[in-house]
Scaffold this motif. Sequence first.
Motif, PDB file in Angstrom:
ATOM      1  N   UNK A  10       0.831  -1.210   0.000  1.00  0.00           N
ATOM      2  CA  UNK A  10       0.000   0.000   0.000  1.00  0.00           C
ATOM      3  C   UNK A  10       0.867   1.262   0.000  1.00  0.00           C
ATOM      4  N   UNK A  11       2.031   1.192   0.689  1.00  0.00           N
ATOM      5  CA  UNK A  11       2.932   2.363   0.695  1.00  0.00           C
ATOM      6  C   UNK A  11       3.402   2.689  -0.726  1.00  0.00           C
ATOM      7  N   UNK A  12       3.799   1.632  -1.461  1.00  0.00           N
ATOM      8  CA  UNK A  12       4.286   1.854  -2.835  1.00  0.00           C
ATOM      9  C   UNK A  12       3.157   2.384  -3.714  1.00  0.00           C
ATOM     10  N   UNK A  13       1.976   1.753  -3.592  1.00  0.00           N
ATOM     11  CA  UNK A  13       0.831   2.199  -4.408  1.00  0.00           C
ATOM     12  C   UNK A  13       0.483   3.652  -4.096  1.00  0.00           C
ATOM     13  N   UNK A  14       0.528   3.986  -2.815  1.00  0.00           N
ATOM     14  CA  UNK A  14       0.191   5.339  -2.407  1.00  0.00           C
ATOM     15  C   UNK A  14       1.174   6.349  -2.991  1.00  0.00           C
ATOM     16  N   UNK A  15       2.475   6.011  -2.908  1.00  0.00           N
ATOM     17  CA  UNK A  15       3.500   6.909  -3.453  1.00  0.00           C
ATOM     18  C   UNK A  15       3.338   7.052  -4.965  1.00  0.00           C
ATOM     19  N   UNK A  16       3.084   5.922  -5.660  1.00  0.00           N
ATOM     20  CA  UNK A  16       2.951   5.955  -7.120  1.00  0.00           C
ATOM     21  C   UNK A  16       1.739   6.797  -7.518  1.00  0.00           C
ATOM     22  N   UNK A  17       0.637   6.617  -6.807  1.00  0.00           N
ATOM     23  CA  UNK A  17      -0.577   7.358  -7.125  1.00  0.00           C
ATOM     24  C   UNK A  17      -0.389   8.860  -6.872  1.00  0.00           C
ATOM     25  N   UNK A  18       0.297   9.199  -5.778  1.00  0.00           N
ATOM     26  CA  UNK A  18       0.561  10.620  -5.492  1.00  0.00           C
ATOM     27  C   UNK A  18       1.375  11.230  -6.618  1.00  0.00           C
ATOM     28  N   UNK A  19       2.400  10.491  -7.060  1.00  0.00           N
ATOM     29  CA  UNK A  19       3.285  11.008  -8.117  1.00  0.00           C
ATOM     30  C   UNK A  19       2.495  11.208  -9.420  1.00  0.00           C
ATOM     31  N   UNK A  20       1.687  10.183  -9.795  1.00  0.00           N
ATOM     32  CA  UNK A  20       0.907  10.277 -11.039  1.00  0.00           C
ATOM     33  C   UNK A  20      -0.088  11.438 -10.967  1.00  0.00           C
ATOM     34  N   UNK A  21      -0.718  11.601  -9.807  1.00  0.00           N
ATOM     35  CA  UNK A  21      -1.669  12.708  -9.662  1.00  0.00           C
ATOM     36  C   UNK A  21      -0.957  14.052  -9.817  1.00  0.00           C
TER      37      UNK A  21
END
Lengths: 122, 184
Positions: free
Chosen positions: B162-173
Amino acid sequence: MNHQNEKWDVQLRKGSLELVILAALKSRKLYGLELLKLLHNFETMQITEGTLYPLLDRLKRDGQITANWIQEGENRPRKYYRLTEQGDQKLSALEARWRQSVSDIEYLLDHPGPKPVNPQGD
Amino acid sequence: MSHRDSIHQYITSLEKYLSRLNKSDSDEVIKEIESHIYDALELQEQNNESVDVQVILEGFGEPRTLAAHYVDHILQGTPPPKGFNAIQTVKKGVTQGLYYSTGFAGFSFALFLLAIAILKIFLSDDIGVWLAEHGNSVIITFHEHPHIGSKEILGHWIIPVTLILSAALSYLTYRLLQVLKHRL
Protein backbone atom coordinates in the motif's frame (compact mmCIF):
# COMPACT_ATOMS: atom_id res chain seq x y z
CA MET A 1 30.96 29.32 -61.63
CA ASN A 2 31.19 31.94 -58.95
CA HIS A 3 28.95 32.20 -55.93
CA GLN A 4 26.96 35.15 -57.19
CA ASN A 5 26.11 33.42 -60.47
CA GLU A 6 25.02 30.34 -58.58
CA LYS A 7 22.73 32.37 -56.34
CA TRP A 8 21.19 34.08 -59.34
CA ASP A 9 20.57 30.74 -61.08
CA VAL A 10 18.84 29.35 -57.98
CA GLN A 11 16.60 32.42 -57.73
CA LEU A 12 15.70 32.36 -61.40
CA ARG A 13 15.05 28.62 -61.41
CA LYS A 14 12.56 28.95 -58.57
CA GLY A 15 10.22 30.83 -60.85
CA SER A 16 11.05 29.22 -64.16
CA LEU A 17 11.53 25.53 -63.42
CA GLU A 18 7.95 24.63 -64.23
CA LEU A 19 8.32 26.28 -67.63
CA VAL A 20 11.66 24.47 -68.15
CA ILE A 21 10.11 21.04 -67.44
CA LEU A 22 7.07 21.67 -69.62
CA ALA A 23 9.31 22.94 -72.44
CA ALA A 24 11.58 19.89 -72.15
CA LEU A 25 8.56 17.59 -72.48
CA LYS A 26 7.06 19.47 -75.46
CA SER A 27 6.27 16.88 -78.18
CA ARG A 28 8.38 14.15 -76.59
CA LYS A 29 8.14 11.59 -73.85
CA LEU A 30 11.01 11.26 -71.37
CA TYR A 31 11.67 9.31 -68.20
CA GLY A 32 13.16 10.97 -65.11
CA LEU A 33 16.82 10.14 -65.67
CA GLU A 34 16.61 11.14 -69.35
CA LEU A 35 15.01 14.45 -68.45
CA LEU A 36 17.66 15.09 -65.80
CA LYS A 37 20.50 14.36 -68.26
CA LEU A 38 18.87 16.60 -70.85
CA LEU A 39 18.72 19.53 -68.39
CA HIS A 40 22.33 18.92 -67.29
CA ASN A 41 23.43 19.81 -70.82
CA PHE A 42 22.60 23.42 -69.97
CA GLU A 43 24.73 25.52 -67.67
CA THR A 44 21.88 27.17 -65.76
CA MET A 45 19.66 24.11 -65.37
CA GLN A 46 21.72 21.86 -63.11
CA ILE A 47 18.92 20.61 -60.90
CA THR A 48 19.12 17.59 -58.62
CA GLU A 49 17.07 14.40 -58.54
CA GLY A 50 15.58 15.58 -55.26
CA THR A 51 14.16 18.67 -56.99
CA LEU A 52 13.04 16.99 -60.21
CA TYR A 53 10.99 14.03 -58.98
CA PRO A 54 8.72 15.79 -56.46
CA LEU A 55 8.09 18.50 -59.09
CA LEU A 56 7.14 15.89 -61.71
CA ASP A 57 4.76 14.37 -59.18
CA ARG A 58 3.15 17.74 -58.50
CA LEU A 59 2.77 18.57 -62.21
CA LYS A 60 1.18 15.15 -62.72
CA ARG A 61 -1.31 15.76 -59.89
CA ASP A 62 -2.08 19.20 -61.37
CA GLY A 63 -2.97 17.44 -64.64
CA GLN A 64 -0.25 19.13 -66.70
CA ILE A 65 1.66 15.95 -67.45
CA THR A 66 0.81 12.24 -67.48
CA ALA A 67 3.01 9.32 -66.60
CA ASN A 68 3.11 5.71 -67.82
CA TRP A 69 5.32 2.80 -66.93
CA ILE A 70 6.73 1.40 -70.17
CA GLN A 71 9.01 -1.60 -70.55
CA GLU A 72 11.18 -1.64 -73.64
CA GLY A 73 13.00 -4.87 -74.52
CA GLU A 74 15.27 -6.18 -71.79
CA ASN A 75 15.31 -2.91 -69.85
CA ARG A 76 13.53 -2.56 -66.53
CA PRO A 77 10.26 -0.59 -66.73
CA ARG A 78 10.60 3.19 -66.77
CA LYS A 79 8.11 5.87 -65.96
CA TYR A 80 7.69 8.11 -69.01
CA TYR A 81 6.23 11.59 -68.77
CA ARG A 82 4.47 13.59 -71.49
CA LEU A 83 2.40 16.77 -71.65
CA THR A 84 -1.37 16.68 -71.41
CA GLU A 85 -3.48 19.12 -73.41
CA GLN A 86 -3.77 21.26 -70.28
CA GLY A 87 0.02 21.16 -69.89
CA ASP A 88 0.45 22.16 -73.52
CA GLN A 89 -1.82 25.19 -73.01
CA LYS A 90 -0.01 26.10 -69.80
CA LEU A 91 3.29 25.92 -71.66
CA SER A 92 2.03 28.30 -74.37
CA ALA A 93 0.83 30.77 -71.72
CA LEU A 94 4.09 30.61 -69.74
CA GLU A 95 6.13 30.84 -72.93
CA ALA A 96 4.37 34.08 -73.91
CA ARG A 97 4.98 35.58 -70.44
CA TRP A 98 8.60 34.46 -70.49
CA ARG A 99 9.28 36.05 -73.89
CA GLN A 100 7.58 39.23 -72.71
CA SER A 101 9.77 39.35 -69.56
CA VAL A 102 12.94 38.75 -71.56
CA SER A 103 12.10 41.48 -74.05
CA ASP A 104 11.23 43.90 -71.23
CA ILE A 105 14.53 43.22 -69.44
CA GLU A 106 16.45 43.48 -72.71
CA TYR A 107 14.83 46.81 -73.49
CA LEU A 108 15.93 48.18 -70.11
CA LEU A 109 19.45 46.85 -70.59
CA ASP A 110 19.64 48.35 -74.07
CA HIS A 111 18.33 51.74 -72.99
CA PRO A 112 20.43 53.04 -70.10
CA GLY A 113 20.02 56.59 -68.79
CA PRO A 114 20.15 59.49 -68.78
CA LYS A 115 17.50 59.47 -71.56
CA PRO A 116 13.93 58.85 -70.25
CA VAL A 117 12.49 55.35 -70.76
CA ASN A 118 9.65 55.16 -73.28
CA PRO A 119 9.08 51.56 -74.37
CA GLN A 120 5.72 52.22 -76.10
CA GLY A 121 6.96 55.01 -78.33
CA ASP A 122 10.16 53.31 -79.44
CA MET B 1 28.75 -1.05 -47.30
CA SER B 2 27.77 -2.62 -50.64
CA HIS B 3 25.70 -0.77 -53.26
CA ARG B 4 22.64 -2.83 -52.48
CA ASP B 5 22.94 -2.16 -48.75
CA SER B 6 23.25 1.60 -49.24
CA ILE B 7 20.27 1.65 -51.60
CA HIS B 8 18.24 -0.57 -49.29
CA GLN B 9 19.02 1.65 -46.30
CA TYR B 10 18.04 4.79 -48.23
CA ILE B 11 14.80 3.31 -49.53
CA THR B 12 13.82 1.93 -46.12
CA SER B 13 14.35 5.32 -44.54
CA LEU B 14 12.38 7.05 -47.33
CA GLU B 15 9.52 4.58 -46.89
CA LYS B 16 9.37 5.45 -43.21
CA TYR B 17 9.08 9.17 -43.92
CA LEU B 18 6.47 8.61 -46.65
CA SER B 19 4.24 6.66 -44.28
CA ARG B 20 1.74 9.53 -44.04
CA LEU B 21 0.80 8.92 -47.69
CA ASN B 22 -1.50 6.19 -49.03
CA LYS B 23 0.32 2.92 -49.56
CA SER B 24 -0.19 3.16 -53.34
CA ASP B 25 1.20 6.73 -53.51
CA SER B 26 4.18 5.80 -51.39
CA ASP B 27 4.87 2.62 -53.40
CA GLU B 28 4.77 4.61 -56.65
CA VAL B 29 7.36 7.11 -55.37
CA ILE B 30 9.64 4.31 -54.13
CA LYS B 31 9.33 2.35 -57.38
CA GLU B 32 10.32 5.34 -59.51
CA ILE B 33 13.26 6.34 -57.31
CA GLU B 34 14.57 2.78 -57.17
CA SER B 35 14.27 2.54 -60.94
CA HIS B 36 16.23 5.81 -61.31
CA ILE B 37 19.02 4.66 -58.98
CA TYR B 38 19.57 1.36 -60.83
CA ASP B 39 19.37 3.08 -64.25
CA ALA B 40 21.88 5.71 -63.12
CA LEU B 41 24.25 3.00 -61.82
CA GLU B 42 24.03 1.16 -65.14
CA LEU B 43 24.73 4.38 -67.01
CA GLN B 44 27.86 4.98 -64.90
CA GLU B 45 29.05 1.46 -65.78
CA GLN B 46 28.33 1.92 -69.50
CA ASN B 47 30.29 5.19 -69.55
CA ASN B 48 33.18 3.48 -67.74
CA GLU B 49 32.88 5.96 -64.90
CA SER B 50 33.68 4.83 -61.39
CA VAL B 51 30.43 3.46 -59.98
CA ASP B 52 29.41 5.62 -57.05
CA VAL B 53 26.02 5.08 -55.53
CA GLN B 54 26.62 7.78 -52.90
CA VAL B 55 26.74 10.51 -55.57
CA ILE B 56 23.34 9.39 -56.87
CA LEU B 57 21.82 9.21 -53.39
CA GLU B 58 23.19 12.66 -52.56
CA GLY B 59 21.34 13.98 -55.62
CA PHE B 60 18.09 12.89 -54.01
CA GLY B 61 19.03 14.55 -50.70
CA GLU B 62 18.17 13.35 -47.21
CA PRO B 63 15.27 10.84 -47.24
CA ARG B 64 13.41 13.02 -44.76
CA THR B 65 13.68 16.17 -46.91
CA LEU B 66 12.79 14.31 -50.10
CA ALA B 67 9.74 12.74 -48.44
CA ALA B 68 8.66 16.14 -47.12
CA HIS B 69 8.59 17.56 -50.70
CA TYR B 70 6.11 14.84 -51.71
CA VAL B 71 4.07 14.85 -48.51
CA ASP B 72 3.72 18.67 -48.59
CA HIS B 73 1.98 18.87 -51.95
CA ILE B 74 0.15 15.53 -51.82
CA LEU B 75 -1.47 16.20 -48.44
CA GLN B 76 -2.14 19.90 -49.13
CA GLY B 77 -5.76 20.64 -48.25
CA THR B 78 -6.33 17.17 -46.80
CA PRO B 79 -8.43 17.33 -43.63
CA PRO B 80 -6.68 16.51 -40.36
CA PRO B 81 -6.76 12.85 -39.31
CA LYS B 82 -9.89 11.53 -37.58
CA GLY B 83 -10.00 12.26 -33.88
CA PHE B 84 -7.73 15.27 -34.13
CA ASN B 85 -10.54 17.73 -33.37
CA ALA B 86 -11.71 15.68 -30.38
CA ILE B 87 -8.25 15.89 -28.81
CA GLN B 88 -8.31 19.66 -29.21
CA THR B 89 -11.71 19.87 -27.50
CA VAL B 90 -10.49 17.89 -24.49
CA LYS B 91 -7.44 20.11 -24.20
CA LYS B 92 -9.56 23.22 -24.37
CA GLY B 93 -12.13 21.84 -21.93
CA VAL B 94 -9.94 21.77 -18.82
CA THR B 95 -11.72 23.79 -16.17
CA GLN B 96 -10.84 24.62 -12.58
CA GLY B 97 -13.44 22.05 -11.49
CA LEU B 98 -11.71 19.26 -13.40
CA TYR B 99 -8.33 20.35 -12.08
CA TYR B 100 -9.33 20.36 -8.41
CA SER B 101 -11.51 17.24 -8.55
CA THR B 102 -8.66 15.31 -10.22
CA GLY B 103 -6.32 16.45 -7.46
CA PHE B 104 -8.86 15.61 -4.75
CA ALA B 105 -9.63 12.14 -6.14
CA GLY B 106 -5.98 11.23 -6.70
CA PHE B 107 -4.58 12.50 -3.40
CA SER B 108 -7.47 11.28 -1.22
CA PHE B 109 -7.14 7.74 -2.59
CA ALA B 110 -3.37 7.91 -2.02
CA LEU B 111 -4.04 9.03 1.57
CA PHE B 112 -6.51 6.17 2.01
CA LEU B 113 -3.83 3.66 0.95
CA LEU B 114 -1.34 5.30 3.31
CA ALA B 115 -3.86 5.04 6.15
CA ILE B 116 -4.27 1.30 5.53
CA ALA B 117 -0.49 0.85 5.83
CA ILE B 118 -0.33 2.80 9.12
CA LEU B 119 -3.41 1.14 10.62
CA LYS B 120 -2.08 -2.31 9.75
CA ILE B 121 0.88 -1.64 12.04
CA PHE B 122 -1.33 -0.83 15.04
CA LEU B 123 -4.45 -2.92 14.37
CA SER B 124 -2.88 -5.83 12.62
CA ASP B 125 -5.81 -8.23 13.15
CA ASP B 126 -8.59 -5.90 12.12
CA ILE B 127 -7.38 -4.65 8.76
CA GLY B 128 -6.20 -6.50 5.69
CA VAL B 129 -7.20 -8.35 2.56
CA TRP B 130 -9.06 -11.63 2.92
CA LEU B 131 -9.90 -14.22 0.36
CA ALA B 132 -13.51 -15.37 0.91
CA GLU B 133 -14.41 -19.02 1.32
CA HIS B 134 -14.23 -21.01 -1.95
CA GLY B 135 -12.06 -18.25 -3.32
CA ASN B 136 -14.73 -16.45 -5.35
CA SER B 137 -14.35 -13.00 -3.84
CA VAL B 138 -11.72 -10.80 -2.27
CA ILE B 139 -12.66 -8.77 0.79
CA ILE B 140 -10.73 -5.68 1.74
CA THR B 141 -12.01 -4.97 5.17
CA PHE B 142 -11.64 -2.95 8.31
CA HIS B 143 -13.58 -5.16 10.63
CA GLU B 144 -13.12 -6.94 13.90
CA HIS B 145 -14.41 -10.31 12.77
CA PRO B 146 -13.74 -11.09 9.15
CA HIS B 147 -16.00 -13.53 7.42
CA ILE B 148 -15.70 -17.03 8.90
CA GLY B 149 -13.74 -19.38 6.74
CA SER B 150 -12.03 -16.58 4.82
CA LYS B 151 -8.27 -16.57 4.63
CA GLU B 152 -6.09 -13.50 4.94
CA ILE B 153 -3.72 -12.98 2.07
CA LEU B 154 -0.67 -10.70 1.96
CA GLY B 155 -0.56 -10.42 5.77
CA HIS B 156 1.96 -7.77 6.79
CA TRP B 157 3.13 -7.48 3.20
CA ILE B 158 0.13 -5.22 2.74
CA ILE B 159 2.19 -2.44 4.39
CA PRO B 160 4.91 -2.09 1.71
CA VAL B 161 2.36 -2.80 -1.07
CA THR B 162 0.00 0.00 0.00
CA LEU B 163 2.93 2.36 0.69
CA ILE B 164 4.29 1.85 -2.83
CA LEU B 165 0.83 2.20 -4.41
CA SER B 166 0.19 5.34 -2.41
CA ALA B 167 3.50 6.91 -3.45
CA ALA B 168 2.95 5.96 -7.12
CA LEU B 169 -0.58 7.36 -7.12
CA SER B 170 0.56 10.62 -5.49
CA TYR B 171 3.29 11.01 -8.12
CA LEU B 172 0.91 10.28 -11.04
CA THR B 173 -1.67 12.71 -9.66
CA TYR B 174 1.01 15.37 -9.27
CA ARG B 175 2.20 14.88 -12.87
CA LEU B 176 -1.35 14.89 -14.22
CA LEU B 177 -2.08 18.12 -12.36
CA GLN B 178 1.05 19.70 -13.85
CA VAL B 179 -0.21 18.87 -17.36
CA LEU B 180 -3.73 20.08 -16.60
CA LYS B 181 -2.42 23.32 -15.09
CA HIS B 182 -0.98 24.35 -18.47
CA ARG B 183 -4.39 23.87 -20.06
CA LEU B 184 -6.35 25.83 -17.47
